[in-house]
Design an enzyme around this catalytic site. Sequence first.
Site, mmCIF file in Angstrom:
data_model
loop_
_atom_site.group_PDB
_atom_site.id
_atom_site.type_symbol
_atom_site.label_atom_id
_atom_site.label_comp_id
_atom_site.label_asym_id
_atom_site.label_seq_id
_atom_site.Cartn_x
_atom_site.Cartn_y
_atom_site.Cartn_z
ATOM 1 N N ASP A 11 46.446 55.918 45.679
ATOM 2 C CA ASP A 11 45.467 56.835 46.249
ATOM 3 C C ASP A 11 46.102 58.223 46.264
ATOM 4 O OD1 ASP A 11 43.323 57.988 47.469
ATOM 5 O OD2 ASP A 11 43.379 56.756 49.284
ATOM 6 N N ASP A 105 40.376 59.436 41.995
ATOM 7 C CA ASP A 105 41.730 59.532 42.541
ATOM 8 C C ASP A 105 42.263 58.228 43.113
ATOM 9 O OD1 ASP A 105 39.892 59.512 44.614
ATOM 10 O OD2 ASP A 105 41.126 60.747 45.921
ATOM 11 N N GLU A 106 41.649 57.110 42.765
ATOM 12 C CA GLU A 106 42.019 55.854 43.411
ATOM 13 C C GLU A 106 41.827 54.696 42.440
ATOM 14 O OE1 GLU A 106 40.760 53.468 47.528
ATOM 15 O OE2 GLU A 106 39.643 55.232 46.859
#
Length: 509
Positions: A11, A105-106
């Site tokens: 993350d 983003d993860e």
Amino acid sequence: MRAAPTILHLDMDAFYASVEQASKPSLRGKAVIVGGLGPRGVVATASYEARRFGVHSAMPMGQARRLCPNGAYLIPRFSLYRQVSDVVMALLRELSPLVEPLSLDEAFVDLEAGGVAFDSRGARETGERLRADIRAATGLSGSVGLAGSKMLAKVASEEAKPAGLLLIEPGTERELLAPMSVRTLPGVGPATGEHLRRAGITTVGELAEAGEDELVRMVGRSAGAGLYRMALGLDDRPVVAERDAKSVSVEDTFDVDLHDRVRIRGEVQRLADRCVRRLRDSGHSGRTIVLKVRRYDFSTLTRSETLRGPTDDPAVVREAAARLLEGVDTTGGVRLLGVGVSGLADYTQEDLFAQSLAAEPDGADGSDRTDRTDRTDGTDRTDGADRTDGAGGTGGVDAADRTGRADGAGGGAVTSGAAEAEAEGAHGVAEPSAEPEPAPERRWAAGSDVRHAVYGPGWVQGSGVGRVTVRFEQPGSEPGRVRTFRVDDPELEPSDPLPLVGDGTESGP
């Protein structure tokens, strides 16, 4: 549940805000808030410096400005975020063929499938190496969680923030989870958390002690059984490399409620075209057209129409959306409009009679229509959010995912030019207007990239009363100088973002 912590969850830390800080040296270490800048805008991401003031994602932008009046408020630059995300995801795919992205983003990664880790030591070394590689490639930090299941890996990455790594050894799950808040568990939101709190359950340990039967009685069979398994740290879900989208949708929230029916129709047509572009970009077509209308009182109406076959024809989607709008009462005003396509397929079967369906009586056109009216109270999602998501219908962002308007105003900024009537001469020949129309004033949204013919690349700090203020700096440079220009300065032009790391740095004048 695995015997080794070989499922990794990455993350990125305050991703959008961190990208802005990396690309704008003067903002490093300062409060940065990214989101819709209009009156109804919503925070997409806040830097850790801004979070100290109480600012967080999904908060109304007006409230954020009151809490953090000296923060830097910027529009999102999704093209740059996607470029950085592509670099990060490429690094993950070097570790394993099984990478499950959850957002820009993860992502989850199955380290065993890639043969890079089979025990705790190998997993930790891989996680540390990944964090270093991300820092070298992007200049950004990410938090890594390692565990024997997806749920625990996600919990671990959250506990490791910011810029850390946490490995949960198999067999220690219950001891680690017991003191944590029930809100730590995936899927436990404010409503469920409050329901459990009223029953005297506030920690994961208390959740496990309550037992499955009691939780089923409180929240239902499916949710109760799932909560109990999570409280015990049990999760057998595999990492899935590809997740099929179920719908594609776009929506806009307007700064001022729309009352003009013609304007509303025009906005729906524009949204339909944007939706089809996203549909084609994803390589899909769809059968069900969905219209979403949020009225002045926050009541939300959803209308849908299912065609004979999947389509990616903008004319078909426009006409279907227009038909759906005819059945919606917009008296009182509209604050949000959305158009979506669901029932996705990877082929098209054009409806040759689509353009004539509007003239046929109900039930004779072969289409199925479903109406749903929901009453919601709250704040609209980030303005202008475009989604390709895993849920049917149209939806808002990320989180906020998500603002896409170039002006950051989240709607209300689209104007339709009105053609002036041309006076005809004595012989019926149209004469040109005596005075040409003035060019519309250029708009410069805070945070947008620009380039000046003399001073080079920079970004907009703000604009108003015919002036625009620009700070001339770029990734890797020292904080730059600020200069002010007329908004119509011919030497100032919009530009593309510069890369965060690499040879994108340009010398000044």
